[in-house]
Write a protein that holds these residues in place. Structure first.
Motif: not given
Length: 262
Positions: A179-200
């Protein structure tokens, strides 16, 4: 093939032009190029929207010279190692692009300037470099990233420019979201979807806040749903509208969280 040729003899031009939009361009040329007089001209004059699924030597030599590049709206490349030397940047109206078997070595040099939806199937060893390359492409709105294993390093890294991506999908057999990388580089992120997400829920605290993240949809493994809900609300408390978390290790309803936040 015979059925196609019989149809071309009895249907009017308007109906044919409508039907053409539901076939890949190689299917159209195989079926109609020898049976309809001036078939490439018919495609151009009719402004038929074209879908490409093979960018191979046959496409480059026999189809590409006979179509209007601006009429191509989607491209699927089944194997990047078998792609012919074609400049994807020539297809300015392509909005949807799918790339299979992507590595750092075969990443395209150019992309359609109006590309909005990008789906990539990446070899695991190149996942990090390809992900960063995809993020800095201009004007991309939705990225679907597929790989056997997804675990990104250098979480503190800031890319050369913020990503324009608004919708991010991870598909993997084993995915760890940073999440830290996403926060640093994706300021316009509106939706996040993932499969087989380990220890989120295992991540740093006080990361910051997503200001536009409205929807989160995660199929998780090894999750404490209560802890995860608290974390998600914390990092997106000003924008989150819907959160769906599923623990795929347990089918009991108590392990499924579907949270609507007004």
């Amino acid at each position: 093939m015979t059925e196609y040729r019989n149809i071309s003899n009895i249907l009017c031009t308007d109906i044919l032009l409508e039907l053409f939009q539901y076939f890949y361009v190689d299917e159209l040329f195989n079926a109609f190029n020898d049976t309809i007089h001036y078939f490439p001209l018919l495609l151009k004059n009719g402004n038929v929207q074209l879908h490409v699924r093979h960018v191979d030597s046959h496409f480059r030599k026999h189809i590409m010279p006979n179509i209007e590049r601006n009429n191509v709206i989607s491209v699927r490349i089944q194997n990047m190692y078998q792609m012919a030397p074609v400049n994807l940047g020539e297809f300015n109206q392509v909005h949807f692009l799918v790339l299979h078997n992507v590595t750092e070595l075969n990443w395209p040099d150019n992309f359609p300037k109006d590309l909005k939806y990008l789906t990539i199937y990446v070899r695991s060893k190149d996942r990090h470099k390809i992900f960063k390359k995809a993020l800095i492409l201009d004007n991309i709105k939705r990225l679907e990233f597929n790989s056997t294993f997804l675990h990104f390093h250098d979480c503190n890294e800031t890319l050369v420019k913020p990503s324009t991506i608004k919708h991010l999908v991870f598909n993997s057999q084993r995915c760890f979201i940073n999440y830290e990388f996403l926060l640093n580089n994706m300021p316009d992120l509106q939706s996040l979807k993932s499969s087989n997400t380990y220890y989120p829920h295992r991540t740093k605290t006080n990361l910051g806040i997503f200001n536009r993240l409205y929807t989160i949809d995660l199929d998780c493994k090894h999750i404490d749903i209560d802890v995860m809900i608290l974390f998600i609300i914390d990092v997106s408390r000003y924008s989150l509208r819907q959160c769906r978390l599923i623990n795929v290790n347990n089918s009991l309803s108590s392990y499924i969280a579907d949270v609507l936040i007004s």
